[in-house]
Design an enzyme around this catalytic site. Structure first.
Site, PDB file in Angstrom:
ATOM      1  N   GLY A 149       2.295 -52.118  88.917  1.00  0.00           N
ATOM      2  CA  GLY A 149       2.734 -52.064  87.361  1.00  0.00           C
ATOM      3  C   GLY A 149       2.543 -50.943  86.796  1.00  0.00           C
ATOM      4  N   CYS A 150       3.047 -50.529  85.769  1.00  0.00           N
ATOM      5  CA  CYS A 150       2.635 -49.400  85.000  1.00  0.00           C
ATOM      6  C   CYS A 150       1.263 -49.826  84.140  1.00  0.00           C
ATOM      7  CB  CYS A 150       3.830 -49.078  83.618  1.00  0.00           C
ATOM      8  SG  CYS A 150       4.418 -50.624  82.888  1.00  0.00           S
TER       9      CYS A 150
END
Lengths: 346, 346, 346, 346
Positions: A149-150
């Site tokens: 995920g970012c």
């Protein structure tokens, strides 16, 4: 040249994959799929691609895509990756999933935070968490990579050397993260309208954002014990960029200078992580459109806390650039191939 | 590899030159100069360049720069280019000037609109106006190129085929242009503060902006007769991008379809100009950070007017990208070398 | 106190009506309706209203709303106003419609540009076009007022004195307008996402925007002959604000100073229209959140064109503020009652 | 009517004072001073004020201003307030200082963090810290009020009830604050240019911002013991707004519901502080241009931390609105007089 398919090409991470892949010297795009824009030229959906991509988006058909591609990128909402990944692997097609479905070694965590039953725990266990700076070797030989995920990318890179070295009090970690709106994807919800985001600023998902357990899984792995963090994301009126500010109480006597050496050493081989000089705090603009992660920290003697900040472009290092970095590792190419461009500043 | 110096490297067009040049396969940067940041590392002034540029900015010294470089880019405020260009040419160093000092064949126009006496009219006459799509051949053999202004680039490219073909009433041309704030450079004036520009929109320099005579010079040349235009620039709260909307009464019967063929034909060899499909109007975002110019138009039968729009990134095609495009032509390299990247969208 | 209902209270113009009405000294809100947010507190939908509005939104029921209210504001998408207006008038409730359904005296124009059959041409003929500076007297006695569109407000106010005085060539009018995104309402379409609008700029509806015939109707009325204009709207990354830049060839010899007197005279009684001093061009920020319209112009002797610019807040003077200004006139109150606040700058 | 002078009227907090004062029913502006814009009309410097302010800015002269005014607001950079305040008090003119010079009871703290010697410790000791929700009574009788900093306002209001009640571990407080750019004033520095702030996000002043000791002074006073906090400000591309996100470990067993009652009780008489309903997190847009402070929190059982967020408009509640709120208290008027308007949303 490696033949690559992108499943879900017209969301923002899909389009970023096409942008980067179109200039990658060893990637040949063979198929782009999209539910919403099926039948439309990709360059009509993203006219920035005129001259760079002549593909027409199609509905996903396993036959068509998986018979041509050697690797597929899955850029889909969570809950959709597993059947496609299964079919791909069956046919010997390697998989890089940009969603959350294969990020958790323990699917119970996934099931608790995402609220759905995992359809293939074995596959989840087999997938490699695709953060190259931490799992470089496993990625190289992986058949299926779960791209991080970012937010977790920005947080884990900032904390890994500190935690690996045993410097921080693990129960004291507070993460205050701020993201540009492209992190929400191309979803047509009121909350993401220009008029709602512009000249505005707010936290969301406080104490229950789904990137929390992902951060905890990786930090726990590094620490060798369970880590729990407070993680608060905020929506900020920028298109691209994540800035994570992190607070950790130190548990050992260490100087800032020693810590700088620890970080330099840890990231010696990492082409995309830069510890900035003392006093120069990360700005998201400096990594805009690039695959870099900028990090800095200071030791606050008044409170005994280390305060860290890291910046990435959520669509590049936080998603599609990192996915290509994983591809590079999986095929034994230089890690930075097709990705070593400076950020767009201003 | 060609050895290149940049005079005025720390303004926005200078920094954009460094960004692009650092990835250009045949350019070797040998010197960066800056008055304001002399003695500082370029990558400290623009930390997006960490890992891409190890130069320290210096005060300009003809000896030092001009003895090393084969070409120099001048990215200076107007009024400063001529002495440096003279010295460079004396030493056989080719010059690409990004300012206005050498753009006018008739220096009286320059003197009237810029309010200063031109120090070397002969040099001005000798300089080639560096809009590759119009002056490709002269650029190839030029010793000194005057890189066009940002607005003129967007306007001339949109109008050239129409005017060349004799379709428009020359006295009817109205140009309403909108620019991002980076067009003003890195000047510390109240008007360019975030708080003054954000959530704001206004015209400026109405009926007296200095890009007016530059547009008129080039359109007149194409038309073979004097052209006068109304040109109104506006400041818009974006960092990069120019959109020019242009209104021209048609003087001959012609269909939109025929005009589309005229444009396609005119730009057949131009790698960076794209006529978009009917109905798809240029968006500055689609050329963000790229060297492309997107154009479209419609024929309004109700009023007999052709309405055109063109979009560029003012720092790239409107300045530094175009300067490198000129460099490519001057050295006989492929016109798009080091420049053919898609825009960053979103 | 006058009892007021708002039909369609949760769109942006509805919410702006509530914001302004909540501080208006003679308005008592008695009912707010909303389809989407029926059953929810208005202050939950727009938390800026906590402490100012305790209403819960309801589905529209003629019984409930029209039995309580003395006036209703209709803030609905076009095509929905007529049946409600009819029912209201039947019950003696006066109507201020913020949509387009009653703006055209000749419904054939409406039918051509909006593509739907008008259900009640007689009602359309009877409605007064609610631009107070032009139709002050008719508004005062109107039972039904058609509140102008945002773009037409900015354009008509800028041109009325010029055209009334017969100074401009009517076939030469070119209008280049720029709007903030709130003009599109709270519609969840991809085009209005933050990520699509931010750092972007583009024209839309070129040569076919529905505000064109509305502008033409009013200018024709003032001119006493048919006027056709070119009108090009643009979407700009600001929340509130319209800037219209207008180009007109002059047909009589007149000095800029004389024209300034014409404008001053024309707007002597208008509390919300300000002709700025020479050289000070309208900025949307200066009218942000206010009911003012700022205007300026210059006479370009080189081309014989008058170049004008006007700025309004599209939600206030361009919609809900103007609607309250009409209410003030309809009830014989001071025209600026509850509306005379300066813009929010910065 | 009370006669009011504003010293430093053309900075952003000065202009916001004029905006608010021009509509305040009991304030008469008698003098505006400005060094930079001396001799210019205030409405020319801020054209949003056309029609609301006919003053011309003058250089400050004690004679002229202090002989007319009954109260003066000082909106000056730090280091300039004391001599003017002294002179004013000598003449019986009450003072509201919006700067930092009189905020510290212990001037040694001021001297340490601001790096200058305090010229009048006695005056500093006598000044009342003008946060009405905490010091309402002392303000009412004060001759000199030190208006709080913007960040401290947002932080102290969020924490006061918690700390007063003894619920939080005082050494665990982490404050991560985000501010719009108007907080930096109208300073022409590169860092505040549109091109530097837009599409960007970064921390600054980490572990050494001057609002830290101000927060600590007031929290210590409430706690009855010394409090030290980590405070990290960030610059966010919005014009107005501060959002503070705050993390505190709880030291007693208490439910979220009980804490909500504590807050409701604490702010029962406070017209401008709103605890939002559970789950509705503060958005800066909801208080845009208004004097409100929105607060919310959640108890994170996983980590034992209370996570709070508060939002204000830094120019209004964070500066000039609060200054007028103090004026209201000093003159015995209703606390919200001239200030009770909803935020501008969208």
């Amino acid at each position: 040249m490696v033949k690559v398919g992108i499943i879900g090409a017209t969301g923002y991470t899909g389009a970023e994959l096409v942008r980067l892949a179109s200039r990658h010297p060893r990637v040949e795009l063979v198929a782009l799929t999209s539910q919403t824009f099926s039948g439309q030229e990709m360059a009509r959906v993203y006219p920035s691609l005129y001259g760079f991509c002549s593909h027409t988006c199609k509905n996903f058909s396993p036959e068509e895509v998986l018979s041509q591609a050697e690797v597929v990128f899955l850029a889909l909402p969570h809950g959709h990756a597993v059947p496609i990944a299964e079919e791909a692997l069956r046919r010997g097609v390697r998989v890089i999933d940009l969603g959350a479905d294969l990020r958790f070694r323990d699917v119970r965590v996934y099931e608790e935070w995402y609220g759905i039953k995992h359809p293939n725990p074995e596959l989840a266990a087999r997938a490699v968490y695709g953060l190259p700076e931490i799992h470089r070797e496993e990625i190289a030989s992986a058949q299926v990579v779960a791209n991080p995920g970012c937010y977790p990318t920005s947080v884990i890179l900032a904390l890994a050397p500190l935690i690996k070295g045993g410097y921080g009090e693990l129960e004291s970690i507070v993460i205050d993260a701020k993201s540009g709106v492209s992190g929400a994807g191309r979803k047509t919800e009121i909350a993401y309208l220009f008029t709602e985001c512009n000249e505005n600023l707010h936290p969301y998902g406080v104490a229950r954002h789904r990137h929390t357990p992902e951060i905890e899984q990786e930090l726990s792995l590094i620490a060798g014990q369970e880590v729990r963090v407070s993680f608060t994301p905020h929506l900020v009126p920028i298109t691209r960029g994540i800035l994570s500010t992190i607070y950790v109480n130190l548990k050992v006597q260490v100087s800032e200078e020693e810590l700088r050496q620890v970080y330099e050493e840890f990231y010696r081989e990492a082409p995309f992580v830069k510890l900035l000089p003392p006093g120069l705090w990360p700005h998201t603009r400096w990594v805009y459109g690039s695959n870099f992660c900028h990090i800095n920290f200071t030791l606050d003697r008044r409170t005994g806390r280390l305060i860290l900040a890291s910046a990435i472009d959520n669509l590049t290092k936080g998603a599609s650039g990192q996915a290509l970095q994983n591809l590079n590792l999986m095929f034994g190419w230089p890690e930075a191939l097709g990705l070593d461009y400076p950020g767009l500043s201003p």
